[in-house]
Design a protein around this motif. Structure first.
Motif, PDB file in Angstrom:
ATOM      1  N   UNK A 121      11.458 -12.579 -28.475  1.00  0.00           N
ATOM      2  CA  UNK A 121      12.560 -11.685 -28.100  1.00  0.00           C
ATOM      3  C   UNK A 121      13.200 -12.099 -26.770  1.00  0.00           C
ATOM      4  N   UNK A 122      12.375 -12.516 -25.824  1.00  0.00           N
ATOM      5  CA  UNK A 122      12.916 -12.946 -24.531  1.00  0.00           C
ATOM      6  C   UNK A 122      13.843 -14.150 -24.695  1.00  0.00           C
ATOM      7  N   UNK A 123      13.451 -15.115 -25.516  1.00  0.00           N
ATOM      8  CA  UNK A 123      14.296 -16.288 -25.738  1.00  0.00           C
ATOM      9  C   UNK A 123      15.611 -15.907 -26.427  1.00  0.00           C
ATOM     10  N   UNK A 124      15.551 -14.933 -27.341  1.00  0.00           N
ATOM     11  CA  UNK A 124      16.766 -14.497 -28.042  1.00  0.00           C
ATOM     12  C   UNK A 124      17.708 -13.712 -27.133  1.00  0.00           C
ATOM     13  N   UNK A 125      17.150 -12.861 -26.277  1.00  0.00           N
ATOM     14  CA  UNK A 125      17.968 -11.922 -25.505  1.00  0.00           C
ATOM     15  C   UNK A 125      18.184 -12.314 -24.053  1.00  0.00           C
ATOM     16  N   UNK A 126      17.475 -13.343 -23.576  1.00  0.00           N
ATOM     17  CA  UNK A 126      17.640 -13.808 -22.191  1.00  0.00           C
ATOM     18  C   UNK A 126      17.826 -15.326 -22.159  1.00  0.00           C
ATOM     19  N   UNK A 127      18.758 -15.857 -22.974  1.00  0.00           N
ATOM     20  CA  UNK A 127      18.943 -17.313 -22.974  1.00  0.00           C
ATOM     21  C   UNK A 127      19.548 -17.774 -21.657  1.00  0.00           C
ATOM     22  N   UNK A 128      19.439 -19.078 -21.356  1.00  0.00           N
ATOM     23  CA  UNK A 128      20.029 -19.599 -20.118  1.00  0.00           C
ATOM     24  C   UNK A 128      21.539 -19.352 -20.057  1.00  0.00           C
ATOM     25  N   UNK A 129      22.186 -19.326 -21.199  1.00  0.00           N
ATOM     26  CA  UNK A 129      23.620 -19.073 -21.271  1.00  0.00           C
ATOM     27  C   UNK A 129      23.825 -17.814 -22.108  1.00  0.00           C
ATOM     28  N   UNK A 130      24.452 -16.799 -21.540  1.00  0.00           N
ATOM     29  CA  UNK A 130      24.589 -15.514 -22.233  1.00  0.00           C
ATOM     30  C   UNK A 130      25.398 -15.607 -23.521  1.00  0.00           C
ATOM     31  N   UNK A 131      26.177 -16.673 -23.693  1.00  0.00           N
ATOM     32  CA  UNK A 131      26.931 -16.834 -24.944  1.00  0.00           C
ATOM     33  C   UNK A 131      25.994 -17.002 -26.144  1.00  0.00           C
ATOM     34  N   UNK A 132      24.749 -17.353 -25.888  1.00  0.00           N
ATOM     35  CA  UNK A 132      23.798 -17.561 -26.982  1.00  0.00           C
ATOM     36  C   UNK A 132      23.111 -16.278 -27.441  1.00  0.00           C
ATOM     37  N   UNK A 133      23.362 -15.163 -26.772  1.00  0.00           N
ATOM     38  CA  UNK A 133      22.741 -13.894 -27.183  1.00  0.00           C
ATOM     39  C   UNK A 133      23.174 -13.537 -28.602  1.00  0.00           C
ATOM     40  N   UNK A 134      24.469 -13.646 -28.895  1.00  0.00           N
ATOM     41  CA  UNK A 134      24.947 -13.309 -30.239  1.00  0.00           C
ATOM     42  C   UNK A 134      24.297 -14.186 -31.299  1.00  0.00           C
ATOM     43  N   UNK A 135      24.124 -15.465 -30.990  1.00  0.00           N
ATOM     44  CA  UNK A 135      23.458 -16.375 -31.923  1.00  0.00           C
ATOM     45  C   UNK A 135      22.016 -15.957 -32.120  1.00  0.00           C
TER      46      UNK A 135
END
Length: 65
Positions: free
Chosen positions: A8-22
Motif C-alpha cells: 500500500x505504501x508503494x501504491x499511495x506514496x510513490x516518488x512521483x505523485x502522478x503514479x498514485x492513480x496508476x
C-alpha cells in the motif's frame, strides 16, 4: 487474484505523485484495496485518495457481480 507485489505504501506514496492513480488503477482485488484504504486512513487520510479508492472498489465489485 493478487494485484502484484506492491505494498500500500508503494501504491499511495510513490516518488512521483502522478503514479498514485496508476497504483490505484492496478488494484484488482478487494484484499489489496482494503489494505490500501487502511494504510491511507492510518497515514495521510487524504480525502481525494480515499475517494479514488472507493471508486476503484465500485469497479471491482461490479466486475465481480
Amino acid at each position: 487474484m493478487e494485484s502484484g507485489s506492491l505494498t500500500p505504501e508503494q501504491r499511495l506514496e510513490p516518488p512521483n505523485t502522478r503514479f498514485i492513480n496508476t497504483g490505484i488503477a492496478t488494484i484488482h482485488d478487494m484484499e489489496t484495496l482494503r489494505a490500501c484504504v487502511a494504510y491511507e486512513n492510518a497515514n495521510q487520510q487524504r480525502v481525494q485518495i480515499l475517494r479514488r479508492l472507493e471508486q476503484r472498489a465500485s469497479k471491482i465489485r461490479s466486475r465481480d457481480d
